[in-house]
Design an enzyme around this catalytic site. Sequence first.
Site, PDB file in Angstrom:
ATOM      1  N   LYS A  94       0.976  -1.347   0.032  1.00 57.36           N
ATOM      2  CA  LYS A  94      -0.044  -0.087   0.103  1.00 57.36           C
ATOM      3  C   LYS A  94       0.884   1.221  -0.070  1.00 57.36           C
ATOM      4  O   LYS A  94       1.828   1.413   0.945  1.00 57.36           O
ATOM      5  CB  LYS A  94      -0.824  -0.088   1.318  1.00 57.36           C
ATOM      6  CG  LYS A  94      -1.943   0.804   1.127  1.00 57.36           C
ATOM      7  CD  LYS A  94      -3.024   0.578   2.284  1.00 57.36           C
ATOM      8  CE  LYS A  94      -4.372   1.293   1.965  1.00 57.36           C
ATOM      9  NZ  LYS A  94      -5.312   0.658   2.886  1.00 57.36           N
TER      10      LYS A  94
ATOM     11  N   ASP B 187     -15.546  -4.152  12.500  1.00 53.48           N
ATOM     12  CA  ASP B 187     -16.177  -3.998  11.049  1.00 53.48           C
ATOM     13  C   ASP B 187     -15.880  -5.382  10.662  1.00 53.48           C
ATOM     14  O   ASP B 187     -15.430  -5.787   9.514  1.00 53.48           O
ATOM     15  CB  ASP B 187     -15.234  -2.899  10.215  1.00 53.48           C
ATOM     16  CG  ASP B 187     -16.191  -2.344   9.004  1.00 53.48           C
ATOM     17  OD1 ASP B 187     -15.825  -1.945   8.138  1.00 53.48           O
ATOM     18  OD2 ASP B 187     -17.269  -2.985   9.139  1.00 53.48           O
TER      19      ASP B 187
END
Length: 838
Positions: free
Chosen positions: A552, A648
């Site tokens: 990333k 989440d």
Amino acid sequence: MYINTHVILLPLVLVSVFLSAIHVSSKQDEGLVLSCGLADGVANDTDGRKWESDAKYLVEGSNSITSRASYQDPSLQAEVPYMTARIFKTEATYKFPAKTDMRYWLRLHFYPSVYGEQNPSDAYFSVTANEITLLSNFSAYVTCQALSQAYIAREYSLAPLNSDSLTLTFKPSDKHSGAFAFVNGIELIPIPELFNGSAVLVGSDQPVEAKSSNLETMFRLNVGGQYISANQDSGLSRTWYDDTPYIYGAATGITLDTKNVKIDYKTIPEYMAPPTVYSTSRSMGVENNVNQNFNLTWIFQVDPKFMYLVRLHFCDFRSEKVNQVVFSILLNNQTAEATADVIAWSGGKGVAVYKDYVVFVKDGPGDETIWLDLCPEEEAKPEFLDVLLNGVEVFKINDEAKNLAGPNPQPSAMLSKAVQEQPKDFVLPESPSKTKVIGTAAGGAAGFAIVAALCIVVYERKKRVSGTESHTSSWLPLYGNSQTACSKSTISGKSTASSHVSAMAQGLSRHFSIAEIKHATKNFDESNVIGVGGFGKVYKGVIDGGTKVAIKRSNPSSEQGVNEFQTEIEMLSKLRHKHLVSLIGFCEEGEEMCLVYDYMAKGTLREHLYKGNKTQLSWKQRLEICIGAARGLHYLHTGAKYTIIHRDVKTTNILLDENWVAKVSDFGLSKTGPNMNQGHVSTVVKGSFGYLDPEYFRRQQLTEKSDVYSFGVVLFEALCARPALNPSLPKEQVSLADWALQCKRKGTLEDIIDPLLKGKANLESIKKFADAAEKCLSDHGLDRPSMNDLLWNLEFALNLQENTEGSSHSSHREESEFEEVSLKQPRKGNAFKQTEPW
Ligand SMILES: *[C@@H]1O[C@H](CO)[C@@H](O)[C@H](O)[C@H]1NC(C)=O
Ligand SMILES: *[C@@H]1O[C@H](CO)[C@@H](O)[C@H](O)[C@H]1NC(C)=O
Ligand SMILES: *[C@@H]1O[C@H](CO)[C@@H](O)[C@H](O)[C@H]1NC(C)=O
Ligand SMILES: *[C@@H]1O[C@H](CO)[C@@H](O)[C@H](O)[C@H]1NC(C)=O
Ligand SMILES: *[C@@H]1O[C@H](CO)[C@@H](O)[C@H](O)[C@H]1NC(C)=O
């Protein structure tokens, strides 16, 4: 019929020479970008856009006060323009200079927060632009609640004004006592004429001329692709969203991402849509006999009694010749195009085209939707039975009274229920719980900002703190076509925003040089991009001569990036577990910041569960994946030094490596339990719609049982092979959690179990599994099992299944899998030089 009286037939002119000099790239004419209530001078937002004060455009005699929002929602990446507002208690007008012959974007930004004495639920107002009604009886508060967002932007496209000024009037409603109006940001930007061509009203031969119309953007989707932010757009500062929340049913087809290609804009202007829209698409795949039996369908919730311009973007990279792929396009079950052949339209492979259609949406029960169906056209005898779509835009066209305003959306059933069930002292002055509930769970009637439909805002009343997921990007790498919905963090304690990664974290993670990273990604070659997010792009790469990794790369200009970078490393470097996606290391050199993760070859669990997707998982595989994920979560809850709540849990956050080993991802922003020293990690409230613990609403208290609840939804998803939310189903079935519980209690669960499991899965095993899943969805956290108890039950279910299959290995319990790294013995970099998955 409902045709404008001034309908004129215009030939469809598609000339690309237009306007390159007038706007698009010319920096000096960006129009007005105003932050309302800004004292003076200029303020920058996170994208580096400059916002100036609105004060000098207020017409004399307009009374207003300026105010600061009492709280900055975590989804607001920058203070500008949302943290200041201009408030009007009486009618007030702005006057902006404008060119007479230009079309304009007019964007209005609203953040319904508490401003001084003003409660956002009291704001009801209308907005008109010259004589066009944009909003009436508008409540930003009700709208944001219904759409599960903290803030909202409305985008209008105004036809040439034939006047050298635009007056924008805000008027508080006289139907509500104490009503006021407010606005946080206004953009008025000249744009090329985007609505030149004529479009035919579907179901008639009537051409509709949009050139003189004012439109409101309802939806703008990058089909088969990802979120595109305003500054990634082709010069028109539009925002494009992922289309998956709008796909009907489980038939999502396949997505294609044609990397490293040049889009040919020979028939349309380049500003029509950025290349990323045309290079990604959705189609059915190539199995002709399968495609005969399904249509690709999208559904949009809209306001009734309006005409809508539906613009479809196409670019075919697979076909070479005419009649290879021919399909029909239906809008609300009426044929808009009988034989769509993209190559015939565009003239060749890789050439972009778009087509406009107009539909009228009637006002009857169940009519407030637009169905878009693409259906292979067998009768044309194409080479392949397939369809194709790259992008969709839906614009509302003003009616004859020059009105664009619709009603406020209704809050979703689930949200209202949660608000209703709150203890008294949490109830807001005008709680939307009193409103009749008809909306679907995801979406909302006028959802322009869309991906947030998947996410939820939780208002923490007492502290006036609220949180939301924004549509920025996933924190951990995105895989395949996974969605870009997720959240941003704030670091509260550390004031050293630009400081470097702590020595401890450095010791735990491998440090890569930028040269190594460049080598791994072939110098960040675009063909290696596997995802894009707010933080930056995610690349596939190879290190150490063979280990696949996901890298990333941060966008060097974003301050947020620096913070997240640190949080991520601090957090992840301490966690090592077979069933968690691992951070392998990082690179920080000058402006460059990269995070290096395990590469997950098989993508997300979600991709493998629903029909039309990659693979059909057997019951045993599903059990093993669920058990793996449960182990990962169990480790977060108990195995690490502090209790870590994921917050989440969902099927897109469960990733699979090449051996189908499940790994939990996106826990970088997880909240640590009470014994974590405060001020270390943000207290951002997050969670995805459809997975959110109802108790969390009532008590605003996050415990690990909230994860157990979400995981219960994941279990039913694996059992029933349907999404947690499917807004296109009848109301009682929209939420999988509600529907599965209802069926379970009525004893009809069998009817909703994935048909593929029938006859293959052991019934006892399924029963055990469903019982465990049901317990996870208990209303009260205390009644839910711990991850450990759940694991026991899932393993029992696996045992039952294996016994039927005659498998010999029975116990899957792994003993010594907890690998928390001792903080005193930092791992050396080369400890990561292994090619085996963890
Ligand atoms: C729109 O029409 C104008 C004038 O008729 C023309 O110059 C321009 O190229 C057209 N724009 C598009 C996008 O087709
Ligand atoms: C805004 O950004 C510019 C450079 O892009 C910088 O010179 C200016 O100081 C910034 N202004 C504020 C208020 O941060
Ligand atoms: C697909 O659409 C066509 C045209 O409306 C319809 O006849 C057909 O039944 C649809 N097929 C399915 C599986 O929905
Ligand atoms: C279109 O057809 C589908 C089923 O074929 C139906 O459920 C839907 O309500 C129809 N939509 C409209 C707008 O008529
Ligand atoms: C204004 O909007 C609110 C919230 O949607 C609704 O309850 C009310 O009936 C509307 N009032 C008028 C006059 O339309």
